[in-house]
Design an enzyme around this catalytic site. Structure first.
Site, PDB file in Angstrom:
ATOM      1  N   TYR A   1     -67.619 -10.208 -27.644  1.00 40.99           N
ATOM      2  CA  TYR A   1     -66.209  -9.922 -27.335  1.00 40.99           C
ATOM      3  C   TYR A   1     -65.859  -8.485 -27.693  1.00 40.99           C
ATOM      4  O   TYR A   1     -66.427  -7.903 -28.607  1.00 40.99           O
ATOM      5  CB  TYR A   1     -65.272 -10.917 -28.042  1.00 40.99           C
ATOM      6  CG  TYR A   1     -65.343 -10.950 -29.540  1.00 40.99           C
ATOM      7  CD1 TYR A   1     -64.608 -10.058 -30.326  1.00 40.99           C
ATOM      8  CD2 TYR A   1     -66.128 -11.898 -30.193  1.00 40.99           C
ATOM      9  CE1 TYR A   1     -64.653 -10.117 -31.706  1.00 40.99           C
ATOM     10  CE2 TYR A   1     -66.192 -11.954 -31.578  1.00 40.99           C
ATOM     11  CZ  TYR A   1     -65.464 -11.063 -32.323  1.00 40.99           C
ATOM     12  OH  TYR A   1     -65.510 -11.111 -33.695  1.00 40.99           O
TER      13      TYR A   1
ATOM     14  N   HIS B   1     -72.188 -13.667 -32.487  1.00 38.88           N
ATOM     15  CA  HIS B   1     -72.431 -13.880 -33.916  1.00 38.88           C
ATOM     16  C   HIS B   1     -71.706 -15.114 -34.400  1.00 38.88           C
ATOM     17  O   HIS B   1     -70.730 -15.561 -33.792  1.00 38.88           O
ATOM     18  CB  HIS B   1     -71.977 -12.662 -34.738  1.00 38.88           C
ATOM     19  CG  HIS B   1     -70.495 -12.425 -34.638  1.00 38.88           C
ATOM     20  ND1 HIS B   1     -69.915 -11.759 -33.590  1.00 38.88           N
ATOM     21  CD2 HIS B   1     -69.470 -12.795 -35.453  1.00 38.88           C
ATOM     22  CE1 HIS B   1     -68.601 -11.720 -33.758  1.00 38.88           C
ATOM     23  NE2 HIS B   1     -68.306 -12.349 -34.872  1.00 38.88           N
TER      24      HIS B   1
ATOM     25  N   TYR C   1     -61.727 -16.505 -29.704  1.00 36.30           N
ATOM     26  CA  TYR C   1     -61.430 -17.284 -30.906  1.00 36.30           C
ATOM     27  C   TYR C   1     -60.155 -18.095 -30.709  1.00 36.30           C
ATOM     28  O   TYR C   1     -59.205 -17.631 -30.065  1.00 36.30           O
ATOM     29  CB  TYR C   1     -61.208 -16.357 -32.102  1.00 36.30           C
ATOM     30  CG  TYR C   1     -62.468 -15.807 -32.711  1.00 36.30           C
ATOM     31  CD1 TYR C   1     -63.223 -16.559 -33.600  1.00 36.30           C
ATOM     32  CD2 TYR C   1     -62.896 -14.517 -32.417  1.00 36.30           C
ATOM     33  CE1 TYR C   1     -64.373 -16.042 -34.180  1.00 36.30           C
ATOM     34  CE2 TYR C   1     -64.040 -13.991 -32.997  1.00 36.30           C
ATOM     35  CZ  TYR C   1     -64.772 -14.770 -33.876  1.00 36.30           C
ATOM     36  OH  TYR C   1     -65.907 -14.252 -34.445  1.00 36.30           O
TER      37      TYR C   1
ATOM     38  N   ARG D   1     -68.344  -6.739 -30.169  1.00 33.89           N
ATOM     39  CA  ARG D   1     -69.157  -7.451 -31.152  1.00 33.89           C
ATOM     40  C   ARG D   1     -70.288  -8.166 -30.432  1.00 33.89           C
ATOM     41  O   ARG D   1     -70.059  -8.823 -29.414  1.00 33.89           O
ATOM     42  CB  ARG D   1     -68.338  -8.513 -31.901  1.00 33.89           C
ATOM     43  CG  ARG D   1     -67.181  -8.040 -32.765  1.00 33.89           C
ATOM     44  CD  ARG D   1     -67.553  -7.124 -33.925  1.00 33.89           C
ATOM     45  NE  ARG D   1     -68.844  -7.278 -34.541  1.00 33.89           N
ATOM     46  CZ  ARG D   1     -69.158  -8.167 -35.498  1.00 33.89           C
ATOM     47  NH1 ARG D   1     -68.262  -8.993 -35.958  1.00 33.89           N
ATOM     48  NH2 ARG D   1     -70.372  -8.217 -36.025  1.00 33.89           N
TER      49      ARG D   1
ATOM     50  N   HIS E   1     -70.039 -16.543 -38.083  1.00 31.54           N
ATOM     51  CA  HIS E   1     -69.671 -16.216 -39.464  1.00 31.54           C
ATOM     52  C   HIS E   1     -70.133 -17.346 -40.389  1.00 31.54           C
ATOM     53  O   HIS E   1     -69.969 -18.523 -40.056  1.00 31.54           O
ATOM     54  CB  HIS E   1     -68.162 -16.066 -39.592  1.00 31.54           C
ATOM     55  CG  HIS E   1     -67.596 -14.930 -38.784  1.00 31.54           C
ATOM     56  ND1 HIS E   1     -67.347 -13.692 -39.326  1.00 31.54           N
ATOM     57  CD2 HIS E   1     -67.250 -14.838 -37.477  1.00 31.54           C
ATOM     58  CE1 HIS E   1     -66.852 -12.891 -38.386  1.00 31.54           C
ATOM     59  NE2 HIS E   1     -66.781 -13.559 -37.249  1.00 31.54           N
TER      60      HIS E   1
HETATM   61 FE   LIG Z   1     -66.254 -12.626 -35.366  1.00 31.91          FE
END
Ligand SMILES: [Fe+2]
Lengths: 208, 245
Positions: B150, B163, B111, B160, B165
Site C-alpha cells: 500500500y 507485511h 486496513y 510499504r 505486524h
Molecule cells: Fe502496516
C-alpha cells in the site's frame, strides 16, 4: 563470564505503525466480534486488593502536539509488591490483579487512562527496596523501537529519595519526568503522568 | 532444555546496533517522535525480568484464523497463506506458552481503520487481527490472506511492501517486542523507508519469511516460515546464587 556467545540474534524492532490498534486494541478500534475484550483493558475486579488509583496523561511530540495514535502498556506489582507472572518466586500475587494494562491514547485528545492500584514495593537485586513504581512501554507510528520508562508517585518522597533507579538519574529536572503528581483539580487518587518525547523536559527513557 | 518460564537471570544487554535508531529522518514520522537524549542503561530488576502471563482461556478457536475470524460465515478474499514459526531466545531456547499478536492490511492493501484513507476496497469478511499462544516447542501458526502492498504519506511515492505486524511478549517485560514480517522475494522490501531504518542487512533478512512448500496445506494455503528471536538471559554467578536458594 560476562560475554558469552549468543547463537541467535534478537529480531529487529519495527514501528508499530498508525494502525497498531487493529492488533492491540481492536474493540476500541471498532473491530468487534473477533474477541470480546481488548487485552489489558481491565485491570481491576471488585476483589482486587489495594488502593484504587487512576493514571492518566498525554504523550507529546517535539512540537508539543499530543500523540493521538499511540499505545501505552504498563506492568506493575500488586499491592503487596508481587508480580503476577513468570519470574516471580517470592510468593503468589493477588489472583484478582493481572499487573498488565494496555490502552490506546484517545484519537481526538491524546489522553490515556489506566484504572489500577498503587503497587507495593519490590526489592532491587542488592536487597534495597525500590519505591512504588509502574513500568511503562510506549509504541506508535514514528517510534522505531518501543520506549521504556517508569512512573513513580510524588506522594512517596521518602521512598523515591532512596530508589536505586531514580538515584541513577542525576539531573533533578530529568528525574522529575518520572514522577506522577496528583492531577490538578481531579479527585484524590488520580495521578497525572505526561510523557515528552523531545525538548527540555524530555522524559527519561531506559535501556532495560 | 531449561524451561524459560520462571527464569530469573538477567538479560543480555540489547544489541542496539541491529535495531533501528530512534531518529531516522527518511521515515519522517520519527523526526518529532524520536527521543533526543541517550537512553539510560539500567541493570534489570525484577520489574523487568517478570512479565504478564496469558493462558489458553484467553484464546478463542478462530483467533488464529484471519480468513474466518471477522466474517459472519463468509471468508476473506485473497491468496490464502499459513504463517508459522518458532519463537526462540538468543540462546535458541523455545519460548513456550507466550502470546503472539498479529495485524495486517487485507489482500488489496487496505486496513480496517478509521484513519486509513487508501482507496483500495475493504473486504467485509476481513478484520485483520489475530493472536495465538506458542506451544511447548515455541511454535505458533495462523492462517490468513497475503496482505497487499500500500502507498503511504512519507516521500512523494512511498509504498510499504506486503507485511504483517507482530507483537511478542516472551516471559519478561524486558523481552517485549513489536516488529514486522516481510515476504521472501519481494523487491519492494529494500525500497521501503521503514525497512531501511534498520542498517544491519542480516537483521532485515531475519524479518523476511521464507516460502515453505513442504508445509503447504494441500488445496488450501501456501506456507511461510517466520522464526522470531527474543532477548535471552545471561548465565552468571548470580544465577547460581539464585538457583542454590
Ligand atoms: Fe502496516
Amino acid at each position: 563470564m560476562l560475554n558469552q556467545l549468543r547463537p541467535y540474534r534478537e529480531s529487529a524492532s519495527q514501528t508499530a505503525g498508525p494502525y497498531v490498534h487493529i492488533g492491540c486494541t481492536p474493540n476500541q478500534a471498532e473491530i468487534t466480534g473477533v474477541w470480546a475484550e481488548d487485552l489489558g483493558a481491565r485491570m481491576l475486579q471488585p476483589q482486587t486488593k489495594g488502593e484504587r488509583i487512576v493514571v492518566e496523561g498525554i504523550v507529546y511530540d517535539g512540537s508539543g502536539a499530543p500523540l493521538k495514535d499511540a499505545v501505552i502498556e504498563i506492568w506493575q506489582a500488586d499491592a503487596a509488591g508481587l508480580y503476577a507472572g513468570p519470574g516471580e518466586s517470592r510468593g503468589a500475587a493477588d489472583p484478582a490483579f493481572p499487573g498488565f494494562g494496555r490502552q490506546a491514547t484517545d484519537g481526538d485528545t491524546g489522553l490515556f487512562r489506566f484504572e489500577t492500584i498503587k503497587p507495593g514495593r519490590v526489592p532491587y537485586d542488592d536487597g534495597r527496596l525500590q519505591a512504588p513504581h509502574i513500568s511503562v512501554w510506549i509504541v506508535a507510528r514514528g517510534i522505531n523501537i518501543g520506549l521504556s520508562t517508569r512512573l513513580y508517585f510524588a506522594d512517596e518522597a521518602e521512598a523515591n529519595a532512596a530508589d536505586p533507579v531514580l538515584l541513577r538519574v542525576l539531573d533533578p529536572r530529568r528525574r522529575g519526568t518520572l514522577i506522577a503528581a496528583p492531577a490538578p483539580g481531579a479527585e484524590p487518587g488520580v495521578y497525572r503522568f505526561d510523557i515528552r518525547l523531545q525538548g527540555p523536559d524530555e522524559t527519561v527513557f531506559f535501556d532495560i | 532444555m531449561r524451561n524459560s518460564i520462571g527464569d530469573q537471570r538477567p538479560f543480555y544487554p540489547r544489541d542496539r546496533a541491529l535495531h533501528p535508531p530512534a531518529f531516522t529522518p527518511n521515515y519522517k514520522s520519527t523526526v518529532l517522535r524520536a527521543p533526543q537524549q541517550a537512553l539510560l542503561s539500567l541493570e534489570s530488576s525484577l520489574s523487568e525480568r517478570t512479565g504478564p502471563a496469558f493462558g489458553h482461556g484467553l484464546i478463542g478457536a478462530l483467533d488464529n484464523d484471519l480468513i474466518r475470524n471477522y466474517g459472519h460465515g463468509g471468508e476473506a478474499i485473497g491468496q490464502r497463506i499459513v504463517v508459522y514459526g518458532r519463537v526462540l531466545d538468543e540462546d535458541g531456547r523455545p519460548q513456550a506458552g507466550t502470546l503472539v499478536e498479529f495485524w495486517q492490511a487485507n489482500a488489496g492493501g487496505r486496513y480496517r481503520h478509521k484513519k486509513e484513507g487508501y482507496q483500495a476496497a475493504l473486504d467485509p469478511n476481513f478484520g485483520g487481527c489475530g493472536r495465538t499462544l506458542t506451544d511447548q516447542d515455541g511454535v505458533y501458526s495462523f492462517r490468513t490472506v497475503k496482505p497487499g502492498a500500500y502507498p503511504w504519506p512519507n516521500g512523494v511515492n512511498d509504498w510499504r511492501p506486503a507485511h504483517i505486524h507482530f507483537s511478542l511478549f516472551g516471559h519478561a517485560f524486558a523481552q517485549r517486542l513489536i516488529t514486522q514480517m516481510y515476504f521472501e522475494g519481494d523487491p519492494m522490501i529494500r525500497q521501503c523507508p521503514i525497512v531501511r531504518t534498520i542498517a544491519d542487512d542480516a537483521a532485515i533478512e531475519q524479518l523476511t519469511a521464507r516460502l515453505d512448500r513442504q508445509n503447504t496445506l494441500p488445496m488450501d494455503a501456501l506456507a511461510y516460515r517466520f522464526d522470531i528471536v527474543l532477548r535471552g538471559r545471561r548465565s552468571t554467578v548470580f544465577e547460581n546464587k539464585l538457583e542454590g536458594n
